[in-house]
Design a protein around this motif. Structure first.
Motif, PDB file in Angstrom:
ATOM      1  N   ALA A  72       0.924 -13.979  23.697  1.00  0.00           N
ATOM      2  CA  ALA A  72       1.220 -12.696  22.780  1.00  0.00           C
ATOM      3  C   ALA A  72       1.016 -13.024  21.350  1.00  0.00           C
ATOM      4  CB  ALA A  72       3.418 -12.766  22.956  1.00  0.00           C
ATOM      5  N   GLU A  73       1.597 -14.002  20.945  1.00  0.00           N
ATOM      6  CA  GLU A  73       0.548 -13.910  19.470  1.00  0.00           C
ATOM      7  C   GLU A  73      -0.574 -14.202  19.210  1.00  0.00           C
ATOM      8  OE1 GLU A  73       1.663 -18.270  19.304  1.00  0.00           O
ATOM      9  OE2 GLU A  73       3.755 -17.941  18.178  1.00  0.00           O
ATOM     10  N   GLU A  74      -1.413 -14.292  20.308  1.00  0.00           N
ATOM     11  CA  GLU A  74      -2.716 -14.052  20.245  1.00  0.00           C
ATOM     12  C   GLU A  74      -2.998 -12.612  19.906  1.00  0.00           C
ATOM     13  OE1 GLU A  74      -6.801 -14.885  19.763  1.00  0.00           O
ATOM     14  OE2 GLU A  74      -4.997 -15.397  19.101  1.00  0.00           O
ATOM     15  N   ILE A  75      -1.850 -11.780  20.408  1.00  0.00           N
ATOM     16  CA  ILE A  75      -2.903 -10.007  20.441  1.00  0.00           C
ATOM     17  C   ILE A  75      -1.289  -9.951  19.332  1.00  0.00           C
ATOM     18  CG2 ILE A  75      -1.341  -8.066  21.466  1.00  0.00           C
ATOM     19  CD1 ILE A  75      -1.585  -9.628  24.194  1.00  0.00           C
ATOM     20  N   ALA A  76      -0.747 -10.519  18.703  1.00  0.00           N
ATOM     21  CA  ALA A  76       0.090  -9.681  17.943  1.00  0.00           C
ATOM     22  C   ALA A  76      -0.687 -10.159  16.281  1.00  0.00           C
ATOM     23  CB  ALA A  76       1.373 -10.203  17.605  1.00  0.00           C
ATOM     24  N   ARG A  77      -1.615 -11.244  16.373  1.00  0.00           N
ATOM     25  CA  ARG A  77      -2.876 -11.436  15.288  1.00  0.00           C
ATOM     26  C   ARG A  77      -3.789 -10.954  15.584  1.00  0.00           C
ATOM     27  NH1 ARG A  77      -7.120 -13.922  14.685  1.00  0.00           N
ATOM     28  NH2 ARG A  77      -7.619 -14.476  17.162  1.00  0.00           N
ATOM     29  N   ARG A  78      -4.884 -10.067  16.693  1.00  0.00           N
ATOM     30  CA  ARG A  78      -5.699  -9.686  16.528  1.00  0.00           C
ATOM     31  C   ARG A  78      -5.350  -8.274  15.991  1.00  0.00           C
ATOM     32  NH1 ARG A  78      -8.864 -12.220  21.495  1.00  0.00           N
ATOM     33  NH2 ARG A  78     -10.461 -10.346  20.845  1.00  0.00           N
ATOM     34  N   PRO A  79      -6.042  -7.050  15.007  1.00  0.00           N
ATOM     35  CA  PRO A  79      -6.188  -5.668  15.460  1.00  0.00           C
ATOM     36  C   PRO A  79      -6.671  -4.789  16.075  1.00  0.00           C
ATOM     37  CG  PRO A  79      -7.686  -6.325  13.550  1.00  0.00           C
ATOM     38  CD  PRO A  79      -7.026  -7.937  14.971  1.00  0.00           C
ATOM     39  N   GLY A  80      -5.695  -4.096  16.496  1.00  0.00           N
ATOM     40  CA  GLY A  80      -6.307  -2.812  17.948  1.00  0.00           C
ATOM     41  C   GLY A  80      -5.579  -2.987  19.032  1.00  0.00           C
ATOM     42  N   PHE A  81      -4.173  -3.509  18.767  1.00  0.00           N
ATOM     43  CA  PHE A  81      -3.571  -3.918  20.047  1.00  0.00           C
ATOM     44  C   PHE A  81      -2.268  -3.774  19.356  1.00  0.00           C
ATOM     45  CE2 PHE A  81      -7.269  -6.539  21.142  1.00  0.00           C
ATOM     46  CZ  PHE A  81      -7.842  -6.026  22.769  1.00  0.00           C
ATOM     47  N   ALA A  82      -1.481  -3.083  20.604  1.00  0.00           N
ATOM     48  CA  ALA A  82      -0.080  -2.992  20.417  1.00  0.00           C
ATOM     49  C   ALA A  82       0.863  -3.302  21.641  1.00  0.00           C
ATOM     50  CB  ALA A  82       0.462  -1.438  20.539  1.00  0.00           C
ATOM     51  N   LEU A  83       0.635  -4.361  21.440  1.00  0.00           N
ATOM     52  CA  LEU A  83       2.502  -5.360  22.624  1.00  0.00           C
ATOM     53  C   LEU A  83       3.603  -5.000  23.173  1.00  0.00           C
ATOM     54  CD1 LEU A  83       1.659  -7.746  24.612  1.00  0.00           C
ATOM     55  CD2 LEU A  83       2.908  -9.038  23.377  1.00  0.00           C
ATOM     56  N   VAL A  84       3.222  -4.197  24.545  1.00  0.00           N
ATOM     57  CA  VAL A  84       4.485  -3.352  25.002  1.00  0.00           C
ATOM     58  C   VAL A  84       5.818  -3.264  25.536  1.00  0.00           C
ATOM     59  CG1 VAL A  84       3.519  -1.828  23.348  1.00  0.00           C
ATOM     60  CG2 VAL A  84       2.746  -1.135  26.075  1.00  0.00           C
ATOM     61  N   GLY A  85       4.986  -4.701  27.165  1.00  0.00           N
ATOM     62  CA  GLY A  85       5.757  -4.575  27.385  1.00  0.00           C
ATOM     63  C   GLY A  85       5.173  -5.850  28.878  1.00  0.00           C
ATOM     64  N   MET A  86       5.672  -6.330  29.913  1.00  0.00           N
ATOM     65  CA  MET A  86       5.754  -7.247  30.326  1.00  0.00           C
ATOM     66  C   MET A  86       5.356  -6.930  32.432  1.00  0.00           C
ATOM     67  SD  MET A  86       7.448 -10.789  28.584  1.00  0.00           S
ATOM     68  CE  MET A  86       6.801 -12.326  30.217  1.00  0.00           C
ATOM     69  N   MET A  87       5.291  -7.545  32.684  1.00  0.00           N
ATOM     70  CA  MET A  87       5.372  -7.984  34.234  1.00  0.00           C
ATOM     71  C   MET A  87       5.177  -9.071  35.265  1.00  0.00           C
ATOM     72  SD  MET A  87       2.180  -5.599  36.235  1.00  0.00           S
ATOM     73  CE  MET A  87       2.874  -5.846  38.708  1.00  0.00           C
ATOM     74  N   ALA A  88       5.546  -9.418  36.357  1.00  0.00           N
ATOM     75  CA  ALA A  88       6.084 -10.044  36.958  1.00  0.00           C
ATOM     76  C   ALA A  88       6.397  -9.612  38.551  1.00  0.00           C
ATOM     77  CB  ALA A  88       7.229 -11.424  36.567  1.00  0.00           C
ATOM     78  N   TYR A  89       5.323  -9.447  39.670  1.00  0.00           N
ATOM     79  CA  TYR A  89       5.331  -9.337  40.867  1.00  0.00           C
ATOM     80  C   TYR A  89       5.610 -10.436  41.813  1.00  0.00           C
ATOM     81  CZ  TYR A  89       4.202  -7.478  44.654  1.00  0.00           C
ATOM     82  OH  TYR A  89       4.066  -7.330  46.467  1.00  0.00           O
ATOM     83  N   GLU A  90       6.840 -10.613  41.888  1.00  0.00           N
ATOM     84  CA  GLU A  90       7.356 -11.854  43.279  1.00  0.00           C
ATOM     85  C   GLU A  90       7.346 -11.087  44.535  1.00  0.00           C
ATOM     86  OE1 GLU A  90       9.268  -9.780  40.521  1.00  0.00           O
ATOM     87  OE2 GLU A  90      11.210  -9.980  41.254  1.00  0.00           O
ATOM     88  N   SER A  91       5.532 -11.278  44.283  1.00  0.00           N
ATOM     89  CA  SER A  91       5.121 -10.894  46.087  1.00  0.00           C
ATOM     90  C   SER A  91       5.667 -11.494  47.264  1.00  0.00           C
ATOM     91  CB  SER A  91       3.691 -11.209  46.222  1.00  0.00           C
ATOM     92  OG  SER A  91       3.155 -12.384  46.702  1.00  0.00           O
TER      93      SER A  91
END
Length: 420
Positions: free
Chosen positions: A192-211
């Motif tokens: 998340a911190e890497e995404i926030a540091r880099r321009p051109g991205f917006a971190l908006v969600g998370m996902m986890a699939y318990e198959s």
């Protein structure tokens, strides 16, 4: 015609009368040559409402992979309690978004993309970029997006982090599909911190699939002693997995929320609606397979979907008086090769496939007490193991309501689309 899935108490549950139901489908589709696929509207309504009840108020994002019929997706999304689509590829998401040009799409792509052409197409469409979210689980995904189109040449790309939801059980090892390498709160926060540091991205969600919960039935088929033991082991595993994941997912979500405000936290599937909705860190559940009710779900104890989708194949041979051979039939579902991946003959009852041939690409021989009564030209009804994969074999579905054909709707294939 727009499919109406609002509550209709008068519908009852016609599929409970097995003989009348399947014979009625044969009569209703008599002027359509097999193979013919059908959607029972009453059964689809039942399944859609049942899933909402099981979700207990948590919104359901429709998993398009498990349907692959736009008319059905639209009908389900018209019901209160369903919101947004979980697509399986970026080209599919772009295609779905283009079908509704007056709306900002609400589409999450559930699997990472490695398609630079599709990434550039997303960046070139401001409306699509404003509503389509890509899944990432490593900096490699960010690098690929940047390589496709530079940050200063595009709008911000919406991304969500996928958390590994697998469970490691004593004596059983790792249980769950291999998806994301991100398993802990610290790993999720670092990305998340890497995404926030880099321009051109917006971190908006998370996902986890318990198959291991959503995709594993806790009442497997087989001999009684073995089935009971296996079912108890699965019950134990799923209870402990749900507890472990709720704690770990909650910590990971909190860690990521400290970096970026999240619009959604997606989890679960048709088989885990109850346990996933009980996790306070989850804001929505992805589900779709339960709408069509493939026979995979016959092995679950806590819900029983109606057979909303089915298909008929013609008898084309009588290799022996007490046998009947279907044209085609090898519509095998994905997953570990095993008999439970094969279509199930549901009407007429009392037939079985041949152990050395089973369901084949060009033919499926049947024997059993009712096979002798089948004649060349008769129809045999089958259910697919899963749900959306059925749509890859047909151009469309005949919609049946109250024993009559009321509509025909195209599959993705019928609209000329094949995404995966």
């Amino acid at each position: 015609m727009t499919l109406d899935l609002s509550s209709h108490p008068a519908d009852g549950q016609p599929w409970r009368d097995v003989q009348r139901y399947w014979r009625g489908l044969t009569a209703a589709t008599a002027d359509r040559q097999p193979p013919v696929a059908v959607i029972g509207l009453a059964a689809l309504r039942h399944n859609a409402q049942s899933m909402l009840q099981r979700a207990g108020g948590t919104p359901i994002r429709v998993a398009s992979k498990s349907i692959r019929v736009r008319a059905v997706q639209d009908a389900v999304l018209a019901l209160p309690g369903y919101a947004g689509i979980l697509a399986y590829t970026l080209p599919e998401a772009l295609w779905l978004a283009a079908r509704r040009p007056d709306e900002v799409p609400d589409i999450v792509v559930g699997y990472p993309t490695a398609d630079p052409d599709a990434i550039r197409a997303l960046a070139a469409d401001e409306r699509a970029a404003a509503g389509i979210t890509l899944m990432v689980d490593s900096t490699a995904h960010l690098d690929l997006i940047d390589a496709a189109i530079a940050p200063d040449a595009r709008p911000s790309i919406r991304v969500a982090i996928e958390l590994d939801a697998a469970f490691t059980a004593p004596g059983l090892g790792r249980l769950g599909v291999w998806r994301s390498p991100i398993a802990t709160a610290d790993e999720a926060r670092a990305l998340a911190e890497e995404i926030a540091r880099r321009p051109g991205f917006a971190l908006v969600g998370m996902m986890a699939y318990e198959s291991q919960i959503a995709g594993v039935g806790n009442r497997p088929r087989g001999g009684l002693p073995g089935r009971l033991v296996t079912g108890r082991v699965i019950d134990w595993m799923q209870r402990h997995s749900a507890t472990e994941l709720a704690e770990r997912r909650g910590a990971a979500v909190a860690a990521v929320r400290a970096v970026a405000p999240l619009e959604f936290v997606n989890g679960g599937g048709t088989g885990s609606l109850e346990s996933t909705s009980a996790d306070p860190s989850v804001t929505e559940i992805a589900a779709g397979s339960g709408l069509f009710g493939g026979h995979l779900f016959d092995t679950y104890s806590h819900f029983t979907p109606a057979p909303a989708a089915a298909f008929a194949l013609p008898v084309v041979r009588k290799p022996r008086r007490d046998m009947a051979t279907l044209l085609g039939g090898g519509w095998v579902a994905s997953g570990p090769p095993a008999p439970d991946r094969l279509p199930e003959v549901v009407w007429p009852r009392g037939t079985r496939m041949q152990a050395r041939e089973m369901a084949g690409e060009v033919q499926t021989p049947l024997s059993g007490r009712t096979a002798a009564a089948l004649a060349v030209g008769d129809r045999v009804w089958l259910r697919h193991t899963k749900s959306g994969e059925l749509a890859e074999h047909v151009n469309g579905f005949v919609v049946i309501d109250d024993g009559e054909m009321v509509d025909e709707v195209p599959s993705y294939r019928g609209e000329g689309q094949a995404f995966l």
